[in-house]
Design a protein around this motif. Structure first.
Motif, PDB file in Angstrom:
ATOM      1  N   ASP A 266       0.857  -0.990  -0.019  1.00 57.75           N
ATOM      2  CA  ASP A 266       0.014  -0.063  -0.186  1.00 57.75           C
ATOM      3  C   ASP A 266       0.799   1.275   0.026  1.00 57.75           C
ATOM      4  O   ASP A 266       2.094   1.311   0.237  1.00 57.75           O
ATOM      5  N   VAL A 267       0.310   2.370  -0.334  1.00 62.23           N
ATOM      6  CA  VAL A 267       0.953   3.708  -0.562  1.00 62.23           C
ATOM      7  C   VAL A 267       1.797   4.082   0.874  1.00 62.23           C
ATOM      8  O   VAL A 267       3.064   4.506   0.586  1.00 62.23           O
ATOM      9  N   ARG A 299      -1.053  -6.378  -7.339  1.00 58.88           N
ATOM     10  CA  ARG A 299      -0.931  -5.120  -6.338  1.00 58.88           C
ATOM     11  C   ARG A 299      -1.524  -5.404  -5.193  1.00 58.88           C
ATOM     12  O   ARG A 299      -2.335  -6.541  -4.959  1.00 58.88           O
ATOM     13  N   CYS A 300      -1.354  -4.463  -4.152  1.00 59.06           N
ATOM     14  CA  CYS A 300      -1.929  -4.547  -2.803  1.00 59.06           C
ATOM     15  C   CYS A 300      -3.482  -4.742  -3.102  1.00 59.06           C
ATOM     16  O   CYS A 300      -4.223  -3.738  -3.795  1.00 59.06           O
ATOM     17  N   ASP A 303      -5.112  -0.937  -2.726  1.00 56.51           N
ATOM     18  CA  ASP A 303      -4.652   0.230  -3.582  1.00 56.51           C
ATOM     19  C   ASP A 303      -5.173   0.302  -4.973  1.00 56.51           C
ATOM     20  O   ASP A 303      -4.920  -0.625  -5.817  1.00 56.51           O
ATOM     21  N   SER A 305      -4.755   2.951  -6.689  1.00 53.10           N
ATOM     22  CA  SER A 305      -4.235   4.072  -7.431  1.00 53.10           C
ATOM     23  C   SER A 305      -3.659   3.854  -8.716  1.00 53.10           C
ATOM     24  O   SER A 305      -3.605   2.617  -9.237  1.00 53.10           O
TER      25      SER A 305
END
Length: 461
Positions: A266-267, A299-300, A303, A305
């Protein structure tokens, strides 16, 4: 089992569905009644294959005294834990810059009280007792009535982090209904996130039981049960594994090439994650074509984005994105409202089975891949000079001290060494991360296929 029991699962978020309700646990409880109490809508449980009753859970808001006392105790615990084990990174688990004036003010008060409290452990316990005792009588009565309607013989809370579950625990205690709470993850105990009061706590390993004694000495050892965790049982179910050719066909992969997995974070955990993916893709693209692997990018799950899009497009011949299969009611909601589809569990099992190794910044995926004796590379260099974030902070987190004395992962210490290390690992995976199985044994109780059995026995005794 001498009598039919009714187990109430309190499931505060979607991870509980994946890790417990999709596991073998409900099968181990066959012959007993199952009820689910959750703030998630009933449709979130549509893939549960066992019979159950569903009850909606309305999480109450804490009053100001309860909130201040609890937050102050949490900050005091973080300070106490950091001192206790000489690890200042534990304090990174506090949100120093919350949004909103009211929350900022509350945080300042909690920090002030926590700093004045943490050196005397009895004062921390007093703050936590104050938080519990200031839940309104009306709130406790509401949950007592709901529990009397459900009539469970025992309660299982799928993780310990949601403070709003405390009134349920208090109501259960008044009704003499035993409560068991699972510790959510291997990194949770130093973080001061034991937000519920249970009769019994289920932990992953002897290592975690020792941590519980270190950080919560008031909890008696007999009330901390080492059961393992059902989330690793999936990797032992051979019927989940599909052929390499089928997996390749489903996801547009080249079955003739080797695959490596890049598992995104995650970010907050890894703000420069796309740049690390690009470094890996650049290195892989320089490997001789006949030996060049494809990168599967997962990807997570929380997330959404667009931060990876340009990298994926730039290296579209090398990076094959395979997105997690999760139900996402609304991308703007708290991640706890998201929940995995059963198919995502199968996909993750096949990723670990078919890929040669996984690349990540410090996640549990190292353990998931170790289930098939596959190595993990941890990224261990900073992309930029950032005063608020560094990989050195990440790897100094307390849970990584469980690696001490072991070589459980391999490291990418610089961008420049990625190419040669990847090429070597593809040819000699046994030569790196030699202690990956030992680390897994330290983190999760073995045999790994008995976690559901242990928890079922605990809930029905």
């Amino acid at each position: 089992m001498d009598k039919t029991t009714k187990i109430l699962f309190v499931v505060p978020d979607g991870v509980g569905i994946r890790n417990y309700l999709y596991s073998n646990l409900l099968d181990e409880l066959k012959g007993n009644k199952i009820a689910l109490l959750s703030p998630l809508p009933e449709k979130a449980f549509y893939q549960i294959e066992n019979e159950f009753e569903y009850f909606p859970l309305n999480l109450p808001k804490e009053g100001i005294v309860t909130r201040i006392a609890r937050e102050s105790a949490t900050y005091a615990r973080l300070c106490n834990n950091a001192d206790k084990v000489s690890n200042p990174t534990i304090l990174k688990n506090w949100n120093y810059s919350p949004k909103g004036k009211a929350l900022k003010a509350l945080t300042k008060v909690a920090q002030f009280l926590g700093k004045r409290t943490f050196k005397n452990y009895e004062n921390i316990l007093f703050l936590e007792k104050t938080a519990r005792n200031n839940w309104p009588v009306k709130t406790i009565a509401f949950y007592k009535k709901q529990l009397q309607e459900i009539q469970p013989t025992s309660i299982f809370i799928t993780h310990q982090r949601v403070a709003a579950l405390m009134p349920i625990c208090i109501a259960a205690k008044q009704l003499n209904i035993p409560v068991t709470a699972a510790i959510y993850s291997w990194d949770n105990l130093p973080k001061g996130r034991l937000a519920v009061l249970a009769d019994t706590y289920v932990v992953w390993s002897d290592y975690m039981k020792e941590e519980m004694h270190t950080y919560y000495p008031e909890i008696e050892a007999k009330n901390v049960i080492v059961a393992g965790t059902p989330q690793f049982e999936f990797y032992l179910q051979k019927n989940k594994i599909i052929s390499r050719e089928t997996f390749a066909s489903q996801h547009g992969l080249d079955a003739q090439k080797k695959w490596i997995c890049y598992s995104g974070d995650d970010v907050k955990t890894s703000p420069y994650d796309p740049q690390y993916l690009e470094d890996l893709a650049q290195a892989v693209s320089q490997i001789e074509e006949s030996l060049r692997p494809q990168i599967i990018f997962r990807r997570c799950p929380v997330d959404f984005s667009a931060r990876y899009d340009s990298i994926s497009e730039k290296y579209k011949d090398t990076i094959i994105p395979i997105d997690p299969l999760w139900n996402v009611p609304n991308k703007d909601e708290n991640w706890g409202a998201f929940y995995a589809k059963r198919e995502d569990v199968d996909m993750q099992v096949n990723l670990a089975f078919h890929c040669e190794f996984v690349v990540n910044l410090g996640s549990t995926m190292a353990h998931d891949f170790a289930m098939f004796n596959k190595p993990c590379f941890y990224i261990n260099y900073d992309k930029v000079s950032d005063g608020k974030w560094s990989v050195q902070t990440v790897y100094n987190y307390q849970h990584f001290r469980s690696m001490n004395g072991l070589e459980p992962v391999e490291w990418f210490n610089t961008k420049e060494e990625i190419k040669n290390k990847v090429a070597h690992a593809l040819q000699h995976p046994e030569a790196i991360a030699k202690d990956r199985k030992k680390w897994l044994q330290k983190i999760v109780k073995h045999p790994l296929d008995k976690a559901s059995v242990h928890i079922a026995e605990l809930l029905t005794k």
